[in-house]
Scaffold this active site. Structure first.
Site, PDB file in Angstrom:
ATOM      1  N   HIS A 111      60.006  12.854  -6.792  1.00 42.05           N
ATOM      2  CA  HIS A 111      59.108  13.365  -5.750  1.00 42.05           C
ATOM      3  C   HIS A 111      57.643  13.308  -6.178  1.00 42.05           C
ATOM      4  O   HIS A 111      56.741  13.242  -5.356  1.00 42.05           O
ATOM      5  CB  HIS A 111      59.435  14.823  -5.424  1.00 42.05           C
ATOM      6  CG  HIS A 111      60.848  15.046  -5.016  1.00 42.05           C
ATOM      7  ND1 HIS A 111      61.390  14.488  -3.882  1.00 42.05           N
ATOM      8  CD2 HIS A 111      61.849  15.756  -5.591  1.00 42.05           C
ATOM      9  CE1 HIS A 111      62.671  14.861  -3.774  1.00 42.05           C
ATOM     10  NE2 HIS A 111      62.965  15.622  -4.803  1.00 42.05           N
ATOM     11  N   HIS A 137      51.791  19.307 -11.348  1.00 38.52           N
ATOM     12  CA  HIS A 137      52.201  18.052 -10.719  1.00 38.52           C
ATOM     13  C   HIS A 137      51.160  17.655  -9.683  1.00 38.52           C
ATOM     14  O   HIS A 137      50.200  18.396  -9.445  1.00 38.52           O
ATOM     15  CB  HIS A 137      53.591  18.208 -10.098  1.00 38.52           C
ATOM     16  CG  HIS A 137      53.624  19.250  -9.034  1.00 38.52           C
ATOM     17  ND1 HIS A 137      53.979  20.558  -9.283  1.00 38.52           N
ATOM     18  CD2 HIS A 137      53.272  19.209  -7.720  1.00 38.52           C
ATOM     19  CE1 HIS A 137      53.866  21.262  -8.168  1.00 38.52           C
ATOM     20  NE2 HIS A 137      53.436  20.467  -7.198  1.00 38.52           N
ATOM     21  N   HIS A 139      49.908  15.509  -5.891  1.00 38.06           N
ATOM     22  CA  HIS A 139      50.196  15.030  -4.535  1.00 38.06           C
ATOM     23  C   HIS A 139      49.130  14.021  -4.119  1.00 38.06           C
ATOM     24  O   HIS A 139      47.952  14.178  -4.454  1.00 38.06           O
ATOM     25  CB  HIS A 139      50.199  16.201  -3.546  1.00 38.06           C
ATOM     26  CG  HIS A 139      51.253  17.232  -3.844  1.00 38.06           C
ATOM     27  ND1 HIS A 139      52.554  17.125  -3.394  1.00 38.06           N
ATOM     28  CD2 HIS A 139      51.202  18.377  -4.558  1.00 38.06           C
ATOM     29  CE1 HIS A 139      53.251  18.177  -3.816  1.00 38.06           C
ATOM     30  NE2 HIS A 139      52.460  18.952  -4.527  1.00 38.06           N
ATOM     31  N   GLU A 143      47.405  17.877  -0.220  1.00 35.19           N
ATOM     32  CA  GLU A 143      48.194  18.626   0.776  1.00 35.19           C
ATOM     33  C   GLU A 143      47.280  19.529   1.585  1.00 35.19           C
ATOM     34  O   GLU A 143      47.333  19.546   2.813  1.00 35.19           O
ATOM     35  CB  GLU A 143      49.290  19.420   0.072  1.00 35.19           C
ATOM     36  CG  GLU A 143      50.283  18.513  -0.631  1.00 35.19           C
ATOM     37  CD  GLU A 143      51.644  19.138  -0.805  1.00 35.19           C
ATOM     38  OE1 GLU A 143      51.727  20.169  -1.498  1.00 35.19           O
ATOM     39  OE2 GLU A 143      52.622  18.590  -0.247  1.00 35.19           O
ATOM     40  N   HIS A 156      48.577  20.625  -8.547  1.00 34.81           N
ATOM     41  CA  HIS A 156      49.128  21.974  -8.438  1.00 34.81           C
ATOM     42  C   HIS A 156      49.565  22.467  -9.817  1.00 34.81           C
ATOM     43  O   HIS A 156      50.461  21.877 -10.429  1.00 34.81           O
ATOM     44  CB  HIS A 156      50.342  21.986  -7.509  1.00 34.81           C
ATOM     45  CG  HIS A 156      49.982  21.835  -6.071  1.00 34.81           C
ATOM     46  ND1 HIS A 156      50.890  21.475  -5.097  1.00 34.81           N
ATOM     47  CD2 HIS A 156      48.795  22.021  -5.438  1.00 34.81           C
ATOM     48  CE1 HIS A 156      50.278  21.452  -3.920  1.00 34.81           C
ATOM     49  NE2 HIS A 156      48.999  21.758  -4.100  1.00 34.81           N
ATOM     50  N   THR A 224      55.426  23.995  -1.191  1.00 40.15           N
ATOM     51  CA  THR A 224      55.191  22.904  -0.231  1.00 40.15           C
ATOM     52  C   THR A 224      56.324  21.887  -0.271  1.00 40.15           C
ATOM     53  O   THR A 224      56.231  20.829   0.343  1.00 40.15           O
ATOM     54  CB  THR A 224      53.853  22.191  -0.501  1.00 40.15           C
ATOM     55  OG1 THR A 224      53.940  21.510  -1.761  1.00 40.15           O
ATOM     56  CG2 THR A 224      52.691  23.172  -0.501  1.00 40.15           C
TER      57      THR A 224
HETATM   58 ZN   LIG Z   1      52.882  20.807  -5.254  1.00 36.44          ZN
END
Ligand SMILES: [Zn+2]
Length: 274
Positions: A111, A137, A139, A143, A156, A224
């Site tokens: 992911h 991690h 994104h 987000e 995050h 999320t």
């Molecule tokens: Zn995250």
């Protein structure tokens, strides 16, 4: 991958299930922020979920009954932060970030790219409550939105308190100059999903990921990623950091997009410690 939905999960021990699916779920490879144990009710593996097609965010709640909150929740993340609606709260004390160079390991969990902390020494203090950094991690694109605009990426940093509550420190990433601290991780960037994390040699400079100014937006939200659990304290830093286009491109080559769309703010308030 939707076949997972129809397998009677209760019959399968978590270990068997995690070998079956491309969507791993064990202590090291579940992206869900802080949710890194098998289901407490079934002891079983989560359904496969993703960011596109039949298992994309608008379908998450249909994929597994454990993901219901993804559609029924009323305090979901991420959100669009509108400057006009942010409440300047003079009573909010600044957050305290007490990070020091630390041992870490890196993994592609299918992911995102996640970096797991190998100590419990890095503290975040929010409103007098202490949380310990567990993992961080990324994104792409961001987000959270600021006034309806995405940043190129978002970091995050996931922290847990002694009682198990979560606080996520979010840093928006813009394209610009190179982040030299990141190179220690990005030289090992795992292109393929794996169950095995790769140890990073030496200690990683966590402070190198943060902007100098730690003013923040704060609100109550959720994970999320499935199961979209609520009760998460969000701290979104107002100031972005810069990475080079090449650094962003290396992530994009592995995860071209891994962001959940913004969710309704509802009657929640976003505060700022300015
Ligand atoms: Zn995250």
């Amino acid at each position: 991958m939707r076949i997972n939905k129809w397998i009677p999960r209760i019959l399968f021990p978590a270990m068997v299930m995690s070998m079956m699916a491309g969507c791993g779920n064990n202590a090291t490879n579940n992206e869900a922020e802080g949710k890194n144990e098998p289901s407490p009710t079934t002891g079983a593996h989560q359904a496969h979920w993703s960011y596109e097609g039949d298992t994309s965010p608008e379908h998450w709640a249909e994929l597994d009954q454990l993901f219901t909150t993804c559609s029924t929740g009323t305090a979901q993340s991420p959100v669009n932060i509108l400057h006009d609606q942010v409440k300047d709260d003079e009573s909010l004390s600044p957050i305290k970030v007490e990070y020091s160079p630390s041992p870490v390991a890196i993994i592609n969990n299918g992911h995102t790219i996640q970096v797991n902390l190998k100590n419990q020494d890095n503290r975040l203090v929010v409103e007098g409550k202490t949380y310990i950094l567990q993992q961080f991690h990324f994104h792409l694109p961001s987000e959270h939105e600021l006034d309806g605009k995405h940043a190129e990426m978002e970091l995050h940093l996931v922290h847990k308190s002694e009682e198990g509550s979560l606080a996520v420190l979010s840093v928006l990433i813009h394209s610009g100059s190179e982040n030299t601290a990141l190179n220690q991780l990005w030289s090992l960037l795992p292109a393929k999903e794996s169950e095995e994390e790769t140890p990073v040699e030496g200690n990683f400079n966590l402070n190198g990921l943060l902007p100098a100014d730690l003013h923040s937006f704060r609100y109550q939200g959720s994970l999320t990623t499935p199961p979209c659990t609520e009760g998460v304290q969000w701290i979104v830093l107002e100031n972005p950091v810069q990475w080079s286009g090449e650094q962003i491109g290396k992530f994009a080559a592995i995860f071209p997009h891994d962001n959940r769309p913004v969710q309704t703010l509802g009657n929640r308030e976003i505060d700022s410690d300015e």
